[in-house]
Write a protein that holds these residues in place. Sequence first.
Motif, short mmCIF file in Angstrom:
data_model
loop_
_atom_site.label_atom_id
_atom_site.label_comp_id
_atom_site.label_asym_id
_atom_site.label_seq_id
_atom_site.Cartn_x
_atom_site.Cartn_y
_atom_site.Cartn_z
N LEU A 144 0.81 -1.23 0.00
CA LEU A 144 0.00 0.00 0.00
C LEU A 144 0.84 1.27 0.00
O LEU A 144 0.44 2.28 -0.58
N PHE A 145 2.00 1.22 0.68
CA PHE A 145 2.69 2.48 0.94
C PHE A 145 4.04 2.61 0.25
O PHE A 145 4.81 3.52 0.55
N ASN A 146 4.34 1.69 -0.64
CA ASN A 146 5.48 1.89 -1.54
C ASN A 146 5.10 3.01 -2.51
O ASN A 146 3.97 3.05 -3.01
N SER A 147 5.99 3.93 -2.74
CA SER A 147 5.66 5.05 -3.63
C SER A 147 6.00 4.72 -5.07
O SER A 147 5.13 4.68 -5.93
N TYR A 148 7.31 4.44 -5.32
CA TYR A 148 7.69 4.25 -6.73
C TYR A 148 8.90 3.33 -6.87
O TYR A 148 9.58 3.37 -7.89
N TYR A 149 9.18 2.52 -5.87
CA TYR A 149 10.38 1.69 -5.92
C TYR A 149 10.09 0.38 -6.64
O TYR A 149 9.56 -0.55 -6.05
N GLU A 150 10.46 0.34 -7.91
CA GLU A 150 10.22 -0.86 -8.72
C GLU A 150 10.93 -2.07 -8.12
O GLU A 150 10.41 -3.19 -8.15
N ALA A 151 12.11 -1.85 -7.59
CA ALA A 151 12.89 -2.98 -7.07
C ALA A 151 12.24 -3.58 -5.83
O ALA A 151 12.56 -4.70 -5.45
N LEU A 152 11.33 -2.85 -5.20
CA LEU A 152 10.68 -3.36 -4.00
C LEU A 152 9.30 -3.92 -4.29
O LEU A 152 8.51 -4.15 -3.39
N LEU A 197 22.79 6.25 -5.69
CA LEU A 197 23.04 5.43 -4.52
C LEU A 197 22.93 3.95 -4.88
O LEU A 197 22.29 3.58 -5.87
N ALA A 198 23.54 3.13 -4.07
CA ALA A 198 23.43 1.68 -4.28
C ALA A 198 22.13 1.17 -3.67
O ALA A 198 21.54 1.81 -2.80
N GLY A 199 21.69 0.02 -4.12
CA GLY A 199 20.52 -0.63 -3.53
C GLY A 199 19.23 0.02 -3.95
O GLY A 199 19.19 0.76 -4.95
N PRO A 200 18.16 -0.25 -3.23
CA PRO A 200 16.84 0.30 -3.61
C PRO A 200 16.85 1.82 -3.67
O PRO A 200 16.10 2.42 -4.45
N ALA A 201 17.68 2.46 -2.85
CA ALA A 201 17.71 3.92 -2.84
C ALA A 201 18.22 4.49 -4.16
O ALA A 201 18.15 5.69 -4.39
N ALA A 202 18.74 3.62 -5.03
CA ALA A 202 19.15 4.09 -6.36
C ALA A 202 18.00 4.77 -7.09
O ALA A 202 18.21 5.67 -7.91
#
Lengths: 415, 415, 415, 415
Positions: free
Chosen positions: A80-88, A354-359
């Motif tokens: 529900l609260f993921n904004s736009y992180y495709e990797a997540l 940044l590395a990881g999902p924060a990319a």
Amino acid sequence: MSASDSQAQRAAMAARYQALRAHTLALAAPLSAEDQALQSMPDASPAKWHQAHTSWFFEALLLRPHRPGYRAFDERFFYLFNSYYEALGPRHPRPQRGLLSRPSLDAVRAYRAHVDAAMWELIEQCDADTWARALPVLELGLQHEQQHQELLLTDILHAFSCNPLLPAYDADTSLRAARASGPLRWLRHAGGRLELGHDGQGFAFDNEGPRHEVLLAPFEIAHRLVSCGDYAEFIADGGYRRPEFWLSDGWAQVQAQGWQAPAYWLEPGDPRAPARDWQVFGLAGVRPLDPDAPVLGLSFFEAAAYADWAGARLPSEFEWEAAATGLAGLAQLYDAAWQWTRSAYHPYPGFRPLAGPAAEYNGKFMVGQLVLRGASLATPPGHARPSYRNFFPPAARWQFSGLRLARDIEEGSKT
Amino acid sequence: MSASDSQAQRAAMAARYQALRAHTLALAAPLSAEDQALQSMPDASPAKWHQAHTSWFFEALLLRPHRPGYRAFDERFFYLFNSYYEALGPRHPRPQRGLLSRPSLDAVRAYRAHVDAAMWELIEQCDADTWARALPVLELGLQHEQQHQELLLTDILHAFSCNPLLPAYDADTSLRAARASGPLRWLRHAGGRLELGHDGQGFAFDNEGPRHEVLLAPFEIAHRLVSCGDYAEFIADGGYRRPEFWLSDGWAQVQAQGWQAPAYWLEPGDPRAPARDWQVFGLAGVRPLDPDAPVLGLSFFEAAAYADWAGARLPSEFEWEAAATGLAGLAQLYDAAWQWTRSAYHPYPGFRPLAGPAAEYNGKFMVGQLVLRGASLATPPGHARPSYRNFFPPAARWQFSGLRLARDIEEGSKT
Amino acid sequence: MSASDSQAQRAAMAARYQALRAHTLALAAPLSAEDQALQSMPDASPAKWHQAHTSWFFEALLLRPHRPGYRAFDERFFYLFNSYYEALGPRHPRPQRGLLSRPSLDAVRAYRAHVDAAMWELIEQCDADTWARALPVLELGLQHEQQHQELLLTDILHAFSCNPLLPAYDADTSLRAARASGPLRWLRHAGGRLELGHDGQGFAFDNEGPRHEVLLAPFEIAHRLVSCGDYAEFIADGGYRRPEFWLSDGWAQVQAQGWQAPAYWLEPGDPRAPARDWQVFGLAGVRPLDPDAPVLGLSFFEAAAYADWAGARLPSEFEWEAAATGLAGLAQLYDAAWQWTRSAYHPYPGFRPLAGPAAEYNGKFMVGQLVLRGASLATPPGHARPSYRNFFPPAARWQFSGLRLARDIEEGSKT
Amino acid sequence: MSASDSQAQRAAMAARYQALRAHTLALAAPLSAEDQALQSMPDASPAKWHQAHTSWFFEALLLRPHRPGYRAFDERFFYLFNSYYEALGPRHPRPQRGLLSRPSLDAVRAYRAHVDAAMWELIEQCDADTWARALPVLELGLQHEQQHQELLLTDILHAFSCNPLLPAYDADTSLRAARASGPLRWLRHAGGRLELGHDGQGFAFDNEGPRHEVLLAPFEIAHRLVSCGDYAEFIADGGYRRPEFWLSDGWAQVQAQGWQAPAYWLEPGDPRAPARDWQVFGLAGVRPLDPDAPVLGLSFFEAAAYADWAGARLPSEFEWEAAATGLAGLAQLYDAAWQWTRSAYHPYPGFRPLAGPAAEYNGKFMVGQLVLRGASLATPPGHARPSYRNFFPPAARWQFSGLRLARDIEEGSKT
């Protein structure tokens, strides 16, 4: 780092975390549960959603990867609260955030408390290795929440503007743009070969670097922002009816949207507040236009058209940064309005996300938007800095966005 | 009418008014203030809005014209809660009803109480002439509120269906569609020259008259509605993939909207309720498909396609009414689902709309819609009758709408 | 049928086929190849496409099934020129018919010639069984082509109306609506129990039957159509600004589309033909409004609004048919404009579509449209008849569509 | 300038004018009048329109202001064939250019001849002052026509791609992209403080200047363009299904438009050309994919995603220009494809648009677009140069647009 240094660092971080999270709740305090569920357009989000999403950020990027045994408050919130992180993974469609009457505001508050308790334990108890990995993400999470604190305000203002009752967020709010009276003065900058971008001291988002050399021609920049009084002259001079001042896409917007003034300006006689002069709707409700207040609620198109009408132009983001760091006398840098620049929001040379999902935090938005510099009345204190790059599409006008003029120095001219 | 008769009539009306208004609140009781602000599509309205609009109706059509000295609770509500009455002035755009966090639910409740108090006075105190003029409007206002009682339920169900959590309106609700087990039986009607439409006894909407003669050929009609079990066979037989059963506009909808089942049916394995069989979302939440329950959530297009697949057809609205009034053995007439007919919602011969603002109540919608007959699980008791004409566009499927089959009688055939 | 009778029948059919096909070419003759490729909206088709599609119809429904060894002119045309027959496979999207510069007009003409030659052989040479099966399809194909002859004209008129030069189809065209001068007279029909629908003599489309009994109340109908002069009074009286005359969907169209007059009327001072009075664009180009000409280019919504303003109503399709067959004195029945009725285009009781692919010809469109009766200036002579049912959605206004008023007979009134 | 020099200059200009105008006709020669009327999307224009608009440009900017007594061929063309010049008055809506079957192609050709004759007179006869003022506009008009020569080709290719028959513009066309076989080589550029932008010698558009200093870090650039073979690997590796390579807006396009390959690539088995391998549709029709041909038909989003997948990036426009002017060994600079850069199309420091109506030529489009450098197979010979800035929105993919890779030089690395 010594054990006691680390403890002190953790304690400081915990205190900062607590204060910052509490500030979010304080910002939402004037709003009812009904208010906090409003989504007035796909680009804006409900206040409740902002509170949930900022918690999700800590949960998804810190608690899940770094807190073994962490039990989610509700597994479905991850969607529900993921904004736009495709990797997540997949996520609730952005335009439908306003349909989430459930979880209730109370449930979101409980979610926040659940995340806070787990974060508290993480900060206090995690081992040194985990702490080293967690610290930059924690810092990012706090900066992230500050960004959403501002968005909470801009988004509720937009939502309230869609209500014919034009309710005030807080009639007595202390969130007011710094004013500047008197004529505009031009400050001269010599230009040259300058190092710009974040210098590595303290936190910065990835998009503020790498610091790199930039060549600037000499230029002049206005000591203050364009005021409501200034802008009213542009309107009175037919600014919204004369295509010669406008970029082509801007003129198309003027016609398609029927723009005749900045967002939230009410024409004399507007049935919602039928005064004889311009009125402006803001966090404190409808107020008479203050000529010395900075104009807010401008799109890039309007800012650029005004500048053209005024015989000037917008500064580049590098001119802005050079002036902000090199010139005395600039008013309204961080306490009035985000300031549109003539720079596209593109990566700096050598940019690495940044590395990881924060990319996905910043880099993937680096096309189709313009850079705004400075900060606004709604930016949390301490959040902005000279190298800060805010960005929005050129037609966006629901932010606290205005402009500061710049101009070339004609050969042989003197200030 | 004698004075005492009049007093008795007024007292009865007051009691009915009070009970009916209280029923609206009871229907909203399971919902939070956040829930009651939801608008999930332009065709649906927030529960809060329904409560305000039904009060507005009494205010606009009774208190303002017939109660001298009536003071509005808030003059702006006259604009906010007008639905579609052009003669009563401009109004808040329908698609933006969900943006009205203010007035709050509490304020709307206070508005209702304010209107109720004034209505009470009107009923008790007005002079005989006023009473004579007010009575039919009061009756209309009560019938109107009953219609919105049903819409409150259908609209919140749609809103909840847009929430991935699929919340239940009330897990223990007694609002359930009447079931019918066993094979479908065909009942024969001889047709003929019949008088149909409302006969003038008791209340009816203007669209139910004038009563007039209709010629009907002999026909057969099903004793019960099409059940979920029946409809699942249609799906299993490729019903949603075979254009030969569909009207052209219906097939276009199937493709454009990706319809594969009735509204609120969850495919086996749907991530929101990943069971191995069909599940159905309803007022009580997600439940396994009940083969003996009537199929609900059908558009006219789906009802017509099913009928074609089944080798039958939809009844005309006159066949339905003739059967409902003339045949024994019909089940699920008013306690299960609105039943799509093959009749366009057009005026009867000689139709005259009501006088005054109420003229806009029904007549101006008489094109582009189909008639549904009967009533549903959500229709307030006592609201429906054989001549009642409900109507929706052919693609609407968020109502409790199903179908009853009919068929021609082949020459020489016997039942 | 005797062999010589059959030969005579075939010869007559061949002659009729040839004349009718030639008429299509004659209608296209005033148009350049560029004109014939125009598609100005999804609902309209290029003139070239009409010529190809009518040939496709003969190919797909006659030559392929009934002419062994028939070789297609181009197999790809089977896809390109199918209009909407799902049973005959996929087809080129309707809105993109205007993108087919290839096949060229010359190629389409060659395709027509190819089909004509094969049809000629079929008519002459096929065996008696084939002839028996082919004959009704051949008749349908000819009637179909006549329908497209009219559409070719209405569609090119719409396309030309989108060109600021407003070119004339043919400045000297003999295609003119019959005029009627003088005041409107009301003709009285006694109503009663009548048999209506096609009586089985001669060709009719499936949607004109079955013939069945209908009950009609007594009514009056206008002896002539509403004229341009009549309609101009409605406009002058604010007809397009007063919602009280309009159905709700109609009023929404007025506002969304900015309707202020019938299609193709040019306001005084219109820059495309800046005269001081109303001008009307038609097949002969721009001409001053003729007050005695029938008003054309009306949507159902406008026709119904006009009727309401005039204190009358539209006839039902059955009233129209009863009057056309039972009353003397009706002018402009088939030589002026299609006449909107107040009847939805739904199946008659007991309706059965044609067998085979032709099943899709009419039946699947029987929702969401209104019936028009009569025929227009552009209808090929001999095509229409009293039972003919034309149909269009209520907002369609690019046809030669007008109206004839009707009204109830008040009790005790006399004409 | 001496009189004889002037005469020679005029004669040379007249010859160039004639040749260039004739080249436009030659490009249109393979197309029928029907083809030349096609407009397949609002962004593209009919070939006929290009021929008229380029004539309009000479008429509007040269003949009307500088040729006293000039009589327009048709005054209405001033409205019909204005593209986007607000200062020159209203104009026909861009999306409706394809509805102009009139004026016919023949009329447009006559219009061209009329303009040519008047231009001829102007060039030959005007006085010296007029000549001095006219010359830069004449030059601009010729360059403008060359731009439309390329657009004529890209636009007809798009239109033909919408036709299921996939017609060839010219199966034997010599317009072919330069190929490059063999592995990609990286060429090193030292960067530094460089002067870039047009140097003032010969013609340039206003947007190519002012020439100014730019700082570049050292970088590497590919000696050739990305080939179809290279790009097929990206597709095979799931490039269109993996969001990690894409900018956010690009990923949204991939999903909304269903992109799976560059524009005009036909998947193996595509029903329009059912081969077993990739096919590519181009000016010569459908041809098997040539692995050594440059990939064309890419949006900026695809170019950037490919570069990311390849571990590289797009060059900035300044890197491109520095390499094109400073490095040996670059292939496919101007004879293959426009090359997307990572630079927004914004004004250079100190940019001033042209005076007069030509001010709208370039400057007003300087937001929301990306710069492409080089030139394509369809660019007229002699039109491009190192400082040339082409520009399109990031989703545009109907141009002959590809990419050349660049990359940073890691510290301490050696080539």
